[in-house]
Design a protein around this motif. Structure first.
Motif, short mmCIF file in Angstrom:
data_model
loop_
_atom_site.label_atom_id
_atom_site.label_comp_id
_atom_site.label_asym_id
_atom_site.label_seq_id
_atom_site.Cartn_x
_atom_site.Cartn_y
_atom_site.Cartn_z
N GLY A 66 2.38 2.05 -8.91
CA GLY A 66 1.45 2.04 -10.04
C GLY A 66 1.92 2.93 -11.17
O GLY A 66 2.94 3.63 -11.06
N PRO A 67 1.17 2.95 -12.27
CA PRO A 67 1.56 3.77 -13.43
C PRO A 67 1.61 5.26 -13.09
O PRO A 67 0.74 5.77 -12.40
N MET A 83 1.49 1.06 1.58
CA MET A 83 1.07 2.45 1.50
C MET A 83 0.45 2.91 2.81
O MET A 83 0.65 4.05 3.25
N GLU A 84 -0.31 2.04 3.48
CA GLU A 84 -0.88 2.43 4.77
C GLU A 84 0.21 2.71 5.79
O GLU A 84 0.14 3.69 6.55
N ILE A 86 0.82 9.34 -4.90
CA ILE A 86 0.80 9.17 -6.35
C ILE A 86 1.28 7.75 -6.68
O ILE A 86 1.82 7.06 -5.82
N GLY A 87 1.06 7.34 -7.92
CA GLY A 87 1.40 5.97 -8.29
C GLY A 87 0.50 4.95 -7.60
O GLY A 87 0.91 3.82 -7.36
N HIS A 93 -6.10 -2.66 -4.98
CA HIS A 93 -5.14 -1.71 -4.43
C HIS A 93 -5.70 -0.28 -4.49
O HIS A 93 -5.55 0.50 -3.54
N PHE A 94 -6.34 0.05 -5.60
CA PHE A 94 -6.89 1.40 -5.76
C PHE A 94 -7.95 1.68 -4.68
O PHE A 94 -7.89 2.71 -3.99
#
Length: 211
Positions: free
Chosen positions: A8-9, A78-79, A95-96, A104-105
């Motif tokens: 992510g950003p 991520m998990e 992060i990201g 996703h968030f």
């Protein structure tokens, strides 16, 4: 400290303020971000469906251990990275993982609520240039004042959080109960060098933030 970096950003100026001695772990496209910064990446996780063929070749050449997974699986990249990180017994930052797709968030927020993350011996957080998010079980927590994140907010992640006591803050509480749908505990501020937070029942999310 283990820093898991998603795709992510990420604000470049804020990123450069992070400790350089952390263990950098790339998660899918986040691996490319790290390598382009010239950082050492010992582990990378993902199906790498968001990188180009050239970028994937770079990942395979430069990352010591690549945990490649199929696109069709029962856990996000991520998990899988977080599961590995939790086994290392260190503080963990993700992060990201904000500022992009909301599914996703919220999925990443759910990772903070897993039993393993909640009971980890070290802090597990989601961070970006304006926010630091952690989740807590009942007990006592001391929070140091931080000029980078001047605001302090709390959100219940069970129907009720009981016995909430806040001291050393602009808006103190004593043995209070909060529940879904309330905004009472948003946008507090730490007045002293430290604030004290305690509660007796439920799961509480703490967000430290800035404008």
């Amino acid at each position: 400290m283990i820093i898991l970096v998603g795709g992510g950003p990420i604000d470049p100026e804020w990123f450069q303020s992070l400790p350089e001695d952390g263990q950098w772990v790339g998660v899918d496209r986040g691996t490319v971000f790290l390598l382009e910064y010239g950082l050492r990446v010992d582990h990378a996780f993902g199906d790498f469906d968001s990188v180009t063929a050239v970028e994937k070749k770079m990942i395979l050449q430069k990352v010591s251990t690549v945990h490649e997974e199929p696109p069709e699986k029962d856990a996000t990249d991520m998990e899988l990275a977080l599961q590995w990180a939790l086994s290392q017994n260190e503080e963990i930052k993700m992060i990201g993982v904000t500022g992009g797709r909301l599914d996703h968030f919220f999925g990443n927020i759910q990772l903070l609520l897993s039993d393993h993350a909640l009971n980890h011996a070290y802090p597990v957080s989601i961070e970006d240039e304006k926010n630091k998010v952690t989740c807590h079980l009942p007990g006592n927590t001391t929070v140091e004042k931080d000029v980078h994140y001047p605001y302090l907010s709390f959100i219940p992640f069970t129907h009720q959080v009981k016995g909430l006591t806040l001291s050393g803050v602009k808006y103190p509480l004593s043995n209070h109960e909060i529940s879904y749908g309330m905004t009472l505990t948003l946008s507090n501020e730490i007045l002293d060098n430290f604030a004290s937070i305690s509660f007796s029942e439920g799961i509480l999310m703490m967000i430290r933030s800035r404008d």
